[in-house]
Structures are given as C-alpha cells and as structure tokens.
Write a protein that holds these residues in place. Structure first.
Motif, PDB file in Angstrom:
ATOM      1  N   LEU A 143      69.729 -30.296 -52.266  1.00 10.20           N
ATOM      2  CA  LEU A 143      70.338 -31.465 -52.906  1.00 10.20           C
ATOM      3  C   LEU A 143      69.810 -32.773 -52.313  1.00 10.20           C
ATOM      4  CD1 LEU A 143      73.970 -30.129 -53.310  1.00 10.20           C
ATOM      5  CD2 LEU A 143      72.359 -30.665 -55.155  1.00 10.20           C
ATOM      6  N   ARG A 144      69.649 -32.824 -51.002  1.00 10.28           N
ATOM      7  CA  ARG A 144      69.096 -34.039 -50.389  1.00 10.28           C
ATOM      8  C   ARG A 144      67.694 -34.320 -50.902  1.00 10.28           C
ATOM      9  NH1 ARG A 144      71.225 -33.084 -44.277  1.00 10.28           N
ATOM     10  NH2 ARG A 144      73.219 -34.148 -44.553  1.00 10.28           N
ATOM     11  N   ARG A 145      66.881 -33.290 -50.978  1.00 15.22           N
ATOM     12  CA  ARG A 145      65.506 -33.471 -51.448  1.00 15.22           C
ATOM     13  C   ARG A 145      65.501 -33.920 -52.903  1.00 15.22           C
ATOM     14  NH1 ARG A 145      60.106 -31.581 -50.299  1.00 15.22           N
ATOM     15  NH2 ARG A 145      58.923 -32.048 -52.172  1.00 15.22           N
ATOM     16  N   TYR A 146      66.252 -33.224 -53.743  1.00 15.73           N
ATOM     17  CA  TYR A 146      66.267 -33.552 -55.167  1.00 15.73           C
ATOM     18  C   TYR A 146      66.775 -34.972 -55.402  1.00 15.73           C
ATOM     19  CZ  TYR A 146      67.119 -33.330 -60.145  1.00 15.73           C
ATOM     20  OH  TYR A 146      67.112 -33.600 -61.491  1.00 15.73           O
ATOM     21  N   LEU A 147      67.898 -35.318 -54.807  1.00 19.98           N
ATOM     22  CA  LEU A 147      68.486 -36.643 -55.023  1.00 19.98           C
ATOM     23  C   LEU A 147      67.665 -37.750 -54.385  1.00 19.98           C
ATOM     24  CD1 LEU A 147      72.204 -35.649 -54.485  1.00 19.98           C
ATOM     25  CD2 LEU A 147      71.134 -36.314 -56.659  1.00 19.98           C
ATOM     26  N   GLY A 148      66.920 -37.429 -53.334  1.00 18.48           N
ATOM     27  CA  GLY A 148      66.162 -38.451 -52.625  1.00 18.48           C
ATOM     28  C   GLY A 148      64.699 -38.546 -53.003  1.00 18.48           C
ATOM     29  N   THR A 149      64.278 -37.801 -54.024  1.00 20.02           N
ATOM     30  CA  THR A 149      62.870 -37.794 -54.410  1.00 20.02           C
ATOM     31  C   THR A 149      62.748 -38.141 -55.893  1.00 20.02           C
ATOM     32  OG1 THR A 149      62.535 -36.038 -52.783  1.00 20.02           O
ATOM     33  CG2 THR A 149      60.725 -36.464 -54.319  1.00 20.02           C
ATOM     34  N   PRO A 150      62.595 -39.422 -56.204  1.00 22.84           N
ATOM     35  CA  PRO A 150      62.534 -39.851 -57.604  1.00 22.84           C
ATOM     36  C   PRO A 150      61.458 -39.152 -58.430  1.00 22.84           C
ATOM     37  CG  PRO A 150      62.824 -41.729 -56.180  1.00 22.84           C
ATOM     38  CD  PRO A 150      62.563 -40.547 -55.285  1.00 22.84           C
ATOM     39  N   SER A 151      60.343 -38.789 -57.826  1.00 25.50           N
ATOM     40  CA  SER A 151      59.301 -38.120 -58.605  1.00 25.50           C
ATOM     41  C   SER A 151      59.737 -36.717 -59.033  1.00 25.50           C
ATOM     42  CB  SER A 151      58.000 -38.022 -57.802  1.00 25.50           C
ATOM     43  OG  SER A 151      58.193 -37.225 -56.643  1.00 25.50           O
ATOM     44  N   GLU A 152      60.767 -36.200 -58.409  1.00 25.42           N
ATOM     45  CA  GLU A 152      61.267 -34.878 -58.774  1.00 25.42           C
ATOM     46  C   GLU A 152      62.544 -34.954 -59.605  1.00 25.42           C
ATOM     47  OE1 GLU A 152      61.377 -32.893 -54.966  1.00 25.42           O
ATOM     48  OE2 GLU A 152      59.202 -33.025 -54.807  1.00 25.42           O
ATOM     49  N   ASN A 153      63.343 -36.013 -59.437  1.00 23.78           N
ATOM     50  CA  ASN A 153      64.568 -36.109 -60.234  1.00 23.78           C
ATOM     51  C   ASN A 153      64.413 -37.042 -61.434  1.00 23.78           C
ATOM     52  OD1 ASN A 153      65.184 -38.849 -59.512  1.00 23.78           O
ATOM     53  ND2 ASN A 153      66.298 -38.163 -57.702  1.00 23.78           N
ATOM     54  N   SER A 154      63.258 -37.682 -61.561  1.00 20.61           N
ATOM     55  CA  SER A 154      62.907 -38.531 -62.708  1.00 20.61           C
ATOM     56  C   SER A 154      63.704 -39.825 -62.817  1.00 20.61           C
ATOM     57  CB  SER A 154      63.018 -37.753 -64.020  1.00 20.61           C
ATOM     58  OG  SER A 154      62.090 -36.705 -64.023  1.00 20.61           O
ATOM     59  N   PHE A 155      64.345 -40.251 -61.751  1.00 19.77           N
ATOM     60  CA  PHE A 155      65.106 -41.491 -61.784  1.00 19.77           C
ATOM     61  C   PHE A 155      64.696 -42.360 -60.601  1.00 19.77           C
ATOM     62  CE2 PHE A 155      67.534 -38.386 -64.109  1.00 19.77           C
ATOM     63  CZ  PHE A 155      67.728 -39.059 -65.297  1.00 19.77           C
ATOM     64  N   PRO A 156      63.535 -43.047 -60.722  1.00 16.15           N
ATOM     65  CA  PRO A 156      62.953 -43.765 -59.600  1.00 16.15           C
ATOM     66  C   PRO A 156      63.782 -44.910 -59.035  1.00 16.15           C
ATOM     67  CG  PRO A 156      61.734 -44.214 -61.606  1.00 16.15           C
ATOM     68  CD  PRO A 156      62.745 -43.161 -61.923  1.00 16.15           C
ATOM     69  N   GLU A 157      64.587 -45.535 -59.819  1.00 17.99           N
ATOM     70  CA  GLU A 157      65.312 -46.698 -59.312  1.00 17.99           C
ATOM     71  C   GLU A 157      66.817 -46.496 -59.420  1.00 17.99           C
ATOM     72  OE1 GLU A 157      63.785 -50.386 -60.757  1.00 17.99           O
ATOM     73  OE2 GLU A 157      61.756 -49.592 -60.804  1.00 17.99           O
ATOM     74  N   ARG A 158      67.244 -45.262 -59.201  1.00 17.55           N
ATOM     75  CA  ARG A 158      68.658 -44.996 -59.407  1.00 17.55           C
ATOM     76  C   ARG A 158      69.206 -44.077 -58.322  1.00 17.55           C
ATOM     77  NH1 ARG A 158      71.081 -42.927 -65.100  1.00 17.55           N
ATOM     78  NH2 ARG A 158      73.252 -43.036 -64.527  1.00 17.55           N
ATOM     79  N   ALA A 159      70.267 -44.508 -57.707  1.00 17.98           N
ATOM     80  CA  ALA A 159      71.001 -43.662 -56.773  1.00 17.98           C
ATOM     81  C   ALA A 159      72.256 -43.191 -57.504  1.00 17.98           C
ATOM     82  CB  ALA A 159      71.383 -44.444 -55.534  1.00 17.98           C
ATOM     83  N   PHE A 160      72.680 -42.010 -57.214  1.00 17.45           N
ATOM     84  CA  PHE A 160      73.862 -41.454 -57.861  1.00 17.45           C
ATOM     85  C   PHE A 160      74.993 -41.373 -56.834  1.00 17.45           C
ATOM     86  CE2 PHE A 160      70.286 -39.740 -60.252  1.00 17.45           C
ATOM     87  CZ  PHE A 160      70.645 -40.102 -61.544  1.00 17.45           C
ATOM     88  N   PRO A 161      75.939 -42.323 -56.884  1.00 21.44           N
ATOM     89  CA  PRO A 161      77.039 -42.265 -55.919  1.00 21.44           C
ATOM     90  C   PRO A 161      77.942 -41.050 -56.153  1.00 21.44           C
ATOM     91  CG  PRO A 161      77.326 -44.106 -57.432  1.00 21.44           C
ATOM     92  CD  PRO A 161      75.998 -43.493 -57.728  1.00 21.44           C
TER      93      PRO A 161
END
Length: 183
Positions: free
Chosen positions: A44-62
């Motif tokens: 989960l840390r990797r997925y949420l922290g890697t925009p090239s893998e989660n496709s949301f480069p400028e977005r954090a998900f609280p």
C-alpha cells in the motif's frame, strides 16, 4: 488482503499463498517470522506513494478504502473479484495503524458502499480511492501481490508487485511483474 489468488504462477504448481495471516483463522507469521500485514503495508505504501504506478501524479488520498477480502484476480482488469478470502480484523487494524496518521484506511466489505454516480461514471466518494489486494503468492522470501486501485470509471490501475524479505529491512517492494493496465 484475504484471498487474492496469485496472478503469477510459479513453475507448474509450485506457487503457494503466503503468509497465511492474511486469511482469517490462519497463523500470524510467515516462515521468516514476519506478519503478513507487513507485506500489505509495504504494498500500500508503494502503490499510494508512486504516481507512475497509481496514475495520480498530483494527488494524495487522505482516505483509502480497502476491500476486506483479497481476490486472486485483483490485478486483472477483466477479473470478477468474486469470493475471496477475508482479511482478519487484527491484520486490518495493523495495516490501518501503520499507515496512520497520513492516510486513513477504511476496510469495506462491499465496493458498492463507497461508490457514487453508479448509473453513469462511477467514482469513489470523498475523493478517495478503493484498493483491492490479492493474496501474497510465493514463498517465505519472495511473493507477488496483485493490486487494483479504483478512483472513477476513467481512473483505475491494475498491476502486480514483487515483494521480497530482506534481512534487517523486512519485507520490501522491489518492483512489478507482468502487465500493468490503466483506465
């Protein structure tokens, strides 16, 4: 991260799901002595922290919704995600605590409970993401874990992580394997 069946089949039937504490009623540690929740936390840390893998480069998900079952076809865009194995409550709590306070993790039993606008372009409520995990498949040193992240009808990814146990560092995501799909 219950019953997400392995997306990677290791040499003719040699693959097995580990660690078992991602499945309700199973022992709490892997052969390496590390709780399975640690694998899920790293994924989960990797997925949420890697925009090239989660496709949301400028977005954090609280807020992050996570299915409370694992599904073997989590990384398959055509997967049905039926059945699945439950993630034990203790493992869910371990994952939520490890990602707090930066990320609020909420486990859900039914994806429909967190979706809005189902009649048109469905999206996850509260500007959040819904993550479905697969079960770890491999051995006590190296596993693969499928992941699906869904934000909206045109905002989803599917991929499989390679996670290895490293002495002194514990479980670490070392990369991806297989195909990656983006919607």
């Amino acid at each position: 991260m219950g019953a997400v069946l392995g997306l990677l089949v290791v040499a003719a039937g040699c693959a097995r799901q580990v660690p078992p504490d991602l499945v309700a009623g199973a022992p709490a540690t892997t052969q390496a002595g590390t709780p399975a929740g640690d694998i899920a936390v790293q994924v989960l840390r990797r997925y949420l922290g890697t925009p090239s893998e989660n496709s949301f480069p400028e977005r954090a998900f609280p807020t992050v919704y996570v299915m409370d079952h694992t599904f073997g076809d989590a990384a398959d865009p055509s997967g049905k995600q039926a059945g699945g194995a439950p993630i034990p409550a203790a493992t869910q709590q371990r994952i939520a605590e490890a990602l707090a306070p930066a990320t609020k993790v909420v486990f859900v039993a039914d994806r429909e409970t967190v979706l809005e606008h189902k009649e048109s372009c469905a999206r996850v409520k509260d500007d959040a993401i819904l993550i479905t995990l697969g079960p770890p498949v491999g051995d006590a040193r190296r596993v693969t874990v499928g992941v699906n992240g869904f934000v909206a009808c045109l905002g989803a990814t599917w991929l499989t992580y390679v996670v290895q146990y490293q002495s002194g560092d514990g479980w670490q995501v070392t990369g991806t394997t297989g195909s990656m799909s983006i919607a």
